[in-house]
Design a protein around this motif. Structure first.
Motif, PDB file in Angstrom:
ATOM      1  N   ASN A  41      -5.052   0.123   3.922  1.00 27.58           N
ATOM      2  CA  ASN A  41      -4.310  -0.689   2.942  1.00 27.58           C
ATOM      3  C   ASN A  41      -3.601   0.191   1.919  1.00 27.58           C
ATOM      4  O   ASN A  41      -2.448  -0.069   1.545  1.00 27.58           O
ATOM      5  N   THR A  42      -4.293   1.238   1.460  1.00 33.67           N
ATOM      6  CA  THR A  42      -3.677   2.153   0.484  1.00 33.67           C
ATOM      7  C   THR A  42      -2.449   2.838   1.081  1.00 33.67           C
ATOM      8  O   THR A  42      -1.400   2.943   0.433  1.00 33.67           O
ATOM      9  N   LEU A  43      -2.578   3.282   2.310  1.00 33.29           N
ATOM     10  CA  LEU A  43      -1.454   3.960   2.963  1.00 33.29           C
ATOM     11  C   LEU A  43      -0.272   3.015   3.149  1.00 33.29           C
ATOM     12  O   LEU A  43       0.886   3.399   2.931  1.00 33.29           O
ATOM     13  N   MET A  69       3.333   4.483   3.872  1.00 35.42           N
ATOM     14  CA  MET A  69       2.965   5.507   4.848  1.00 35.42           C
ATOM     15  C   MET A  69       2.521   4.802   6.130  1.00 35.42           C
ATOM     16  O   MET A  69       1.349   4.796   6.497  1.00 35.42           O
ATOM     17  N   GLU A  70       3.498   4.187   6.796  1.00 38.01           N
ATOM     18  CA  GLU A  70       3.202   3.261   7.887  1.00 38.01           C
ATOM     19  C   GLU A  70       2.594   3.943   9.106  1.00 38.01           C
ATOM     20  O   GLU A  70       1.630   3.447   9.692  1.00 38.01           O
ATOM     21  N   GLN A  71       3.145   5.059   9.525  1.00 37.86           N
ATOM     22  CA  GLN A  71       2.635   5.721  10.729  1.00 37.86           C
ATOM     23  C   GLN A  71       1.222   6.264  10.515  1.00 37.86           C
ATOM     24  O   GLN A  71       0.382   6.217  11.422  1.00 37.86           O
ATOM     25  N   GLN A  72       0.953   6.759   9.307  1.00 36.55           N
ATOM     26  CA  GLN A  72      -0.408   7.217   9.000  1.00 36.55           C
ATOM     27  C   GLN A  72      -1.381   6.043   9.031  1.00 36.55           C
ATOM     28  O   GLN A  72      -2.522   6.190   9.468  1.00 36.55           O
ATOM     29  N   SER A  73      -0.910   4.877   8.566  1.00 36.00           N
ATOM     30  CA  SER A  73      -1.752   3.677   8.590  1.00 36.00           C
ATOM     31  C   SER A  73      -2.101   3.285  10.017  1.00 36.00           C
ATOM     32  O   SER A  73      -3.256   2.971  10.330  1.00 36.00           O
ATOM     33  N   ILE A  74      -1.084   3.301  10.882  1.00 32.66           N
ATOM     34  CA  ILE A  74      -1.311   2.927  12.283  1.00 32.66           C
ATOM     35  C   ILE A  74      -2.263   3.909  12.963  1.00 32.66           C
ATOM     36  O   ILE A  74      -3.171   3.509  13.706  1.00 32.66           O
ATOM     37  N   LEU A  98     -16.034   2.582  -2.871  1.00 33.11           N
ATOM     38  CA  LEU A  98     -15.536   1.894  -4.063  1.00 33.11           C
ATOM     39  C   LEU A  98     -14.565   2.788  -4.832  1.00 33.11           C
ATOM     40  O   LEU A  98     -13.511   2.322  -5.297  1.00 33.11           O
ATOM     41  N   LEU A  99     -14.909   4.066  -4.956  1.00 32.54           N
ATOM     42  CA  LEU A  99     -14.022   4.995  -5.664  1.00 32.54           C
ATOM     43  C   LEU A  99     -12.677   5.099  -4.939  1.00 32.54           C
ATOM     44  O   LEU A  99     -11.615   5.155  -5.581  1.00 32.54           O
ATOM     45  N   ALA A 100     -12.708   5.100  -3.611  1.00 36.37           N
ATOM     46  CA  ALA A 100     -11.459   5.164  -2.834  1.00 36.37           C
ATOM     47  C   ALA A 100     -10.580   3.950  -3.110  1.00 36.37           C
ATOM     48  O   ALA A 100      -9.347   4.069  -3.219  1.00 36.37           O
ATOM     49  N   GLN A 101     -11.182   2.782  -3.231  1.00 41.15           N
ATOM     50  CA  GLN A 101     -10.415   1.572  -3.525  1.00 41.15           C
ATOM     51  C   GLN A 101      -9.766   1.664  -4.911  1.00 41.15           C
ATOM     52  O   GLN A 101      -8.603   1.272  -5.088  1.00 41.15           O
ATOM     53  N   ILE A 102     -10.527   2.168  -5.880  1.00 38.00           N
ATOM     54  CA  ILE A 102      -9.998   2.315  -7.237  1.00 38.00           C
ATOM     55  C   ILE A 102      -8.858   3.334  -7.246  1.00 38.00           C
ATOM     56  O   ILE A 102      -7.809   3.120  -7.872  1.00 38.00           O
ATOM     57  N   GLN A 103      -9.056   4.442  -6.547  1.00 38.52           N
ATOM     58  CA  GLN A 103      -8.008   5.466  -6.470  1.00 38.52           C
ATOM     59  C   GLN A 103      -6.766   4.919  -5.775  1.00 38.52           C
ATOM     60  O   GLN A 103      -5.632   5.230  -6.169  1.00 38.52           O
ATOM     61  N   GLY A 104      -6.968   4.108  -4.748  1.00 42.13           N
ATOM     62  CA  GLY A 104      -5.833   3.504  -4.070  1.00 42.13           C
ATOM     63  C   GLY A 104      -5.041   2.602  -4.992  1.00 42.13           C
ATOM     64  O   GLY A 104      -3.801   2.613  -4.991  1.00 42.13           O
ATOM     65  N   ALA A 105      -5.753   1.822  -5.803  1.00 45.56           N
ATOM     66  CA  ALA A 105      -5.069   0.941  -6.760  1.00 45.56           C
ATOM     67  C   ALA A 105      -4.305   1.750  -7.793  1.00 45.56           C
ATOM     68  O   ALA A 105      -3.296   1.284  -8.339  1.00 45.56           O
ATOM     69  N   ASP A 106      -4.770   2.971  -8.045  1.00 45.58           N
ATOM     70  CA  ASP A 106      -4.128   3.856  -9.021  1.00 45.58           C
ATOM     71  C   ASP A 106      -3.061   4.745  -8.367  1.00 45.58           C
ATOM     72  O   ASP A 106      -2.568   5.683  -9.003  1.00 45.58           O
ATOM     73  N   ARG A 107      -2.740   4.458  -7.093  1.00 40.48           N
ATOM     74  CA  ARG A 107      -1.731   5.210  -6.334  1.00 40.48           C
ATOM     75  C   ARG A 107      -2.107   6.674  -6.135  1.00 40.48           C
ATOM     76  O   ARG A 107      -1.242   7.521  -5.923  1.00 40.48           O
ATOM     77  N   ASP A 108      -3.395   6.965  -6.182  1.00 37.36           N
ATOM     78  CA  ASP A 108      -3.877   8.327  -5.946  1.00 37.36           C
ATOM     79  C   ASP A 108      -4.261   8.433  -4.471  1.00 37.36           C
ATOM     80  O   ASP A 108      -5.437   8.352  -4.103  1.00 37.36           O
TER      81      ASP A 108
END
Length: 442
Positions: free
Chosen positions: A314-316, A321-326, A271-281
């Motif tokens: 999703n955050t990436l 950060m497309e290649q990191q996502s893949i 959950l914290l990761a999702q919140i951080q992702g929304a905050d561009r962290d």
């Protein structure tokens, strides 16, 4: 103190247990309910008293255990039903049926068959309550799990969420009247969750705080941590207040770390990761998912590990950060493959194919979609097969576009039309098919 639940229209306050079509409403076999309809803070029948003496008391509180996996809840349900069979105690059987329905509600990817089976078990439990007559604990348990089922399977349907509110409120008040703090707090969480589903942040926070107060009075640290995560979701999913959401998760993490509860700690990191992702962290999200993965690997919970990794994908992508996502999406496929979960592996492959498509790597997307389709066929997942076929069509269409664009690029100087009007093979057929589908549904 008792809190009144907002009045619902008579059409929404149903005394029946309806079947649920996932995401919509479908009327089914109904039976009369004997619970009071005044809601949390209303009047309950005078016969409601203290918990019934005997073994069923312990099993009653087991219905309201917070957290845990579907597998763990199913084991508890089986133990309760075995105890009922050995003792011939129908009261324990009622509670066991409720717990078995709860296990289906907690399944990460529920199917329509699971929703139907959960409601069937709840109907049977409710009918047994009516036959037993003086069994308020059973009525409270049925209402509690019924509320969870409506909330879980009903999607964003407001009518179904109103039913979840109604039954959750009944369960909370019955448990309060019976002196069951654990049941009261757990049912208040469901009421808050229902308000969260309908995007009423103020009410969601209000009822989750009521649950928090109950568990603080009990000194139940694990449940307190669970509610902190619920409050974090209220501030994250409805009207985002990311700082406040993150602070609540960090409180939950501290509790679960002290309690050495790896499952709930992993959920909190996710959950914290999702919140951080929304905050561009991105850095913070990567660290949180790494922590979640370590705990999931310790627990051998590949499903939760995959979910945490998906949120980071999703955050990436959102941060280009497309290649990191893949790369991470490929790791998700490996996680499910190594666990021997073929259906999850196929779903991860479908997500990888979709990523390749978003990155315009259509040849790779087609290759992965073919592998995905083969696995879905092997497990006879018709919805999955259709999903894979759509991905293949997307990849083939993308490759055709690329070929046409390459051909046109050699004559670009003589063209005076936007390329979007030219490079879209099959566009007319898709428009016609779309119109035909619309005409059929009208």
């Amino acid at each position: 103190c008792l809190v009144q639940k907002p009045a619902l229209s008579s059409a929404m306050v149903s005394d029946s247990l309806d079947d649920i079509v996932l995401g919509e409403t479908r009327s089914g076999n109904a039976f009369p309910a004997s619970l009071a309809r005044g809601g949390y803070g209303g009047d309950v029948a005078d016969r409601a008293g203290k918990l019934t003496a005997g073994k069923s008391v312990r099993h009653f509180e087991d219905v309201f255990v917070i957290g845990g996996t579907a597998e763990a809840v199913q084991k508890t349900a089986e133990a309760m039903l075995d105890a009922a069979a050995r003792s011939g105690d129908d009261r324990i059987k009622v509670l066991g049926l409720c717990k078995a329905a709860d296990a289906l509600v907690l399944t990460p990817e529920p199917t329509q068959a699971m929703a139907d089976e959960a409601m069937r078990k709840l109907r049977e439990a409710k009918q047994m309550c009516d036959d037993l007559d003086d069994f308020e604990e059973g009525e409270a348990a049925v209402s509690h799990v019924m509320a969870k089922a409506y909330m879980r399977f009903g999607g964003e349907d407001e009518e179904i969420q109103d039913k979840a509110l109604d039954h959750g409120s009944d369960a909370a008040y019955l448990c309060q009247t019976l002196g069951c703090k654990k049941g009261e707090g757990a049912s208040l969480i469901i009421v808050g969750d229902s308000y969260q589903k309908t995007k009423d942040q103020a009410k969601a926070v209000e009822y989750h705080k009521k649950a928090l107060a109950v568990f603080k009075e009990m000194g139940d640290q694990s449940s307190i941590g669970f509610v902190y995560n619920k409050l974090a979701e209220d501030y994250f999913k409805v009207k985002p207040d990311l700082k406040r959401a993150a602070n609540h998760v960090k409180r939950a993490l501290a509790i679960f770390q002290e309690a050495r509860d790896p499952q709930e700690e992993a959920n909190s990191w996710h959950l914290l990761a999702q919140i951080q992702g929304a905050d561009r962290d991105v850095e913070g999200a990567v660290a949180s998912v790494t922590n979640a993965r370590s705990l999931c690997q310790f627990l051998k919970d590949h499903t939760a590990e995959g979910k945490a990794m998906e949120s980071l994908v999703n955050t990436l992508m959102e941060n280009k950060m497309e290649q990191q996502s893949i790369k991470l999406a490929k790791e998700i496929v490996t996680v499910h493959h190594d666990a021997g979960d073929r259906r999850a592996e196929a779903m991860a492959l479908s997500q990888l194919a979709e990523l390749y498509g978003r990155c315009h790597e259509y040849a790779s997307a087609e290759k992965v979609a073919n592998s995905c389709e083969d696995i879905f066929k092997s497990v006879r997942d018709q919805d999955g097969i259709k999903r894979a076929q759509k991905l293949k069509e997307m990849a083939e269409h993308g490759q055709k576009c690329e070929r046409i664009e390459f051909a046109l690029s050699r004559h670009q100087g003589g063209l005076h039309m936007p390329k979007t009007l030219l490079i879209d093979p099959g566009r007319q057929k898709r428009l016609q098919d779309s119109f035909n589908d619309f005409a059929k549904s009208a």
